[in-house]
Scaffold this motif. Structure first.
Motif: not given
Lengths: 253, 288
Positions: A121-133
């Protein structure tokens, strides 16, 4: 030789007796990026919905990874990105919670999430640039960020085939770029993509083949066609209403 | 507090607390689905079960569980087909349910007081056997709703996606339908058929005024349900009011307090944000 990822053979689909697709055949091989193009109402969204088993076939057949769709059970190999986030009711949900549901296909219904699930899940969030949201409610995101959330949800399941329904419709430029980047990463990992699009925008260089659906049949299957007429103008703003693909059911959300 | 030394008051309190915890745990999925009034409809159907139970001299709560479950499964099958005619089918089921209940109760030896106990709840007349049924079913429901939260969330949030993900969507939907029927029937003795939806929905509505995620909303709604149930029974015992109505009114009162506080906080934040933003740039063109 491996079986094609998607095989559609002489498929016919209709809603309430109104034919939408007649005699459509299509093959997608591993590693390909196939764009399904066509006007509103041409049946292009219906085609991918039929591939996913969301609409029943009247005739013909669909196979996924060489297995007839009816008997296909390994759905974790497929990541689906719908056109937009469903209304989802009034209950708030964070971006991470939505993305985490992408792991269910792989994990199963009963097993609680483990370390591998959280990492994906963390990797997928980082891949689309939404880790901070990640911990913000999805409803507070822009349309483009919501679209990226849905892409992250599909990526979180680590699929081999991504099926996307109009991923770039009404999405801001920053989100389109982030999306193209995520897709490039997915392709570098050996993934296959089938997407429905209206305009290709920054995705254009990634597309390996285009299929044009017209009046329920396939009018073109080959290289991406060049835009013609006023569509070719560099600052052509592609704006028109998107009609619903099918009548909404009374209790569908 | 001395009232709670009586076993019937202890039973009332335990039953109310179990229901206060379980009803929002299920209700949150119904709210997410925008099916907030489905509990009302199934309550109507459950009433036929109560009537049948009274007529056959069986436990009305257990017969109601069976009848409400059958009704809920029928409603779910209609919903899954997603056709407009479903609307009419639901209306037939709901009104058929309440009419059947009234008629069967009339045929039995029960008095109108018996019917009232199910329409508006009668916590203080809960027998030890009723309490066992309520606790066992309530705990089973709670465990299921918590353990299957990711899957149920996925199905209620985006049913098509859940189907493509290969989740057992139909089984999960039927589970929710059966869970709703069970909640309705155990809550029936506490707040009554006519007030059940309130306990499933109002704590969720209150919680989501201030929460950001699904999990936190669920936890807060369960805490609010527990609070409303506990304080409602306490108020009822001390002020001699109807327990069911007291529980629901306290739940609605907490909604109003939280909603007003949340609105006030938003307004304050907006004013601060406005004060912090610099003056807009002058217009570049003059529009005539």
């Amino acid at each position: 030789m491996n079986a094609p990822v998607v095989t559609v053979t002489h498929a016919a689909v209709g809603y309430d007796g109104r034919p939408v697709l007649r005699d459509v055949s299509l093959t997608v091989d591993a590693g390909e990026v196939v764009a399904v193009l066509g006007a509103n109402g041409s049946g292009k969204s219906t085609l991918i919905r039929a591939v996913l088993g969301l609409v029943p076939l009247h005739a013909g057949s669909v196979s996924l990874f060489g297995v007839p769709q009816r008997r296909f059970r390994r759905w974790h190999r497929v990541g689906y990105v719908p056109q937009r986030l469903g209304a989802g009711g009034g209950v708030p949900a964070t971006v991470r919670e939505v993305v985490a549901s992408g792991r269910l296909a792989r994990r199963g219904v009963l097993r609680p999430p483990g370390r591998a699930d959280r990492a994906a899940v963390d990797a997928a969030l980082a891949a689309v640039g939404l880790a901070d949201r990640a911990d913000d409610p999805v409803a507070t995101l822009s349309g483009g960020q919501q679209q990226r959330t849905l892409i992250a949800r599909a990526l979180a399941g680590e699929p081999e085939l991504l099926v996307l329904d109009e991923p770039t419709a009404g999405v801001d430029a920053a989100s389109q770029e982030a999306f193209a980047g995520a897709l490039r990463g997915f392709l570098d990992g050996g993934g296959t993509v089938l997407l429905v699009a209206h305009e290709l925008g920054p995705l254009r260089p990634l597309i390996s083949r285009a299929v044009v659906v017209h009046h329920g049949g396939i009018a073109h299957d080959g290289p991406v066609p060049e835009p013609a007429g006023h569509h070719a103008e560099p600052d052509h703003d592609h704006v028109h209403p998107h009609g619903p693909d099918e009548p909404a059911g009374l209790w569908s959300s | 507090m001395e009232l709670f030394q009586y076993p019937f008051m202890q039973r009332a309190l335990i039953a109310a607390l179990v229901i206060g915890l379980a009803a929002p745990a299920l209700g949150i999925y119904l709210v997410q689905r925008r099916l907030t009034l489905i509990g009302d409809g199934i309550g109507h159907v459950a009433l036929t079960g109560v009537g049948a139970g009274l007529l056959l001299n069986r436990s009305p709560v257990l017969v109601a569980v069976v009848v409400a479950t059958l009704g809920a499964v029928a409603i779910e099958l209609v919903r899954a087909r997603g056709r407009t005619s479903g609307d009419l089918a639901l209306a037939l089921l709901f009104y058929g349910g309440i009419a059947g209940g009234v008629m069967l109760v009339g045929l039995s030896d029960a008095t109108s007081a018996n019917l009232n106990a199910y329409l508006f709840g009668s916590l203080t007349t809960i027998s030890p056997r009723d309490l066992t049924t309520i606790v066992v079913l309530g705990v089973a429901l709670l465990v299921t709703m918590l353990a299957l939260r990711p899957a149920l969330f996925a199905v209620c949030h985006d049913e098509e996606y859940a189907r493509v993900a290969g989740l057992p969507v139909r089984a999960l939907n039927l589970l929710l339908a059966v869970g709703t029927a069970i909640t309705v029937t155990i809550a029936m003795r506490a707040v009554g058929v006519l007030l059940i939806s309130a306990l499933m929905v109002v704590p969720v509505a209150t919680a989501q005024q201030v929460t950001r995620g699904f999990r936190t909303t669920m936890a807060a709604a369960m805490a609010l349900g527990l609070f409303a149930a506990g304080s409602g029974v306490w108020v009822a015992a001390n002020a001699d009011t109807a327990p069911g109505a007291s529980v629901v009114l306290l739940a609605i009162a907490s909604f109003l307090v939280v909603a007003l506080a949340a609105a006030g906080r938003r307004a304050l934040r907006r004013r601060r944000a406005e004060a912090a933003t610099p003056a807009p740039e002058p217009h570049e063109v003059v529009l005539g």
